[in-house]
Design a protein around this motif. Sequence first.
Motif, PDB file in Angstrom:
ATOM      1  N   THR A   4      41.154 -16.596 -22.954  1.00 28.50           N
ATOM      2  CA  THR A   4      40.110 -16.317 -23.933  1.00 28.50           C
ATOM      3  C   THR A   4      40.592 -16.672 -25.336  1.00 28.50           C
ATOM      4  N   GLU A  42      49.945 -18.584 -20.285  1.00 27.38           N
ATOM      5  CA  GLU A  42      49.092 -17.883 -19.332  1.00 27.38           C
ATOM      6  C   GLU A  42      49.151 -18.518 -17.943  1.00 27.38           C
ATOM      7  N   GLN A  92      39.355 -12.501 -11.069  1.00 30.40           N
ATOM      8  CA  GLN A  92      39.653 -13.231 -12.299  1.00 30.40           C
ATOM      9  C   GLN A  92      38.430 -13.335 -13.196  1.00 30.40           C
ATOM     10  N   GLU A  93      37.286 -13.629 -12.616  1.00 31.21           N
ATOM     11  CA  GLU A  93      36.067 -13.772 -13.415  1.00 31.21           C
ATOM     12  C   GLU A  93      35.617 -12.439 -14.017  1.00 31.21           C
ATOM     13  N   THR A 103      38.022 -11.567 -16.762  1.00 30.09           N
ATOM     14  CA  THR A 103      37.771 -12.459 -17.889  1.00 30.09           C
ATOM     15  C   THR A 103      36.533 -12.029 -18.670  1.00 30.09           C
TER      16      THR A 103
END
Length: 98
Positions: free
Chosen positions: A2, A30, A54-55, A58
């Motif tokens: 991000t 990362e 992960q999504e 995130t």
Amino acid sequence: MTMAWYGHLRFPGAPLWAVVFISWGIALVEYWLAVPANRLGHRVYSAAELKTLQEVITLIVFAGFSAFWLKEPLTLNHAVGFGFIALGAFFIFRGPFG
């Protein structure tokens, strides 16, 4: 990721070449963490479950980042959209379909 992808938006006057190199440096660190984490995580979770985790992580991080770093408001539309994504994650992990 991000910060690597969106952190520079707070500094629109910074030269593009500089933000690209800084972003690559952040992303490299990362990736050095994410690749081994996926390798270890695949012992417990399927690839689809890893990607879903992960999504979701995130989006949670991005929502906070967007509000606090970029000073962009989170709206009801965001909440509804994130809710649908959470529902999708439910089906990945606990859905009734086998």
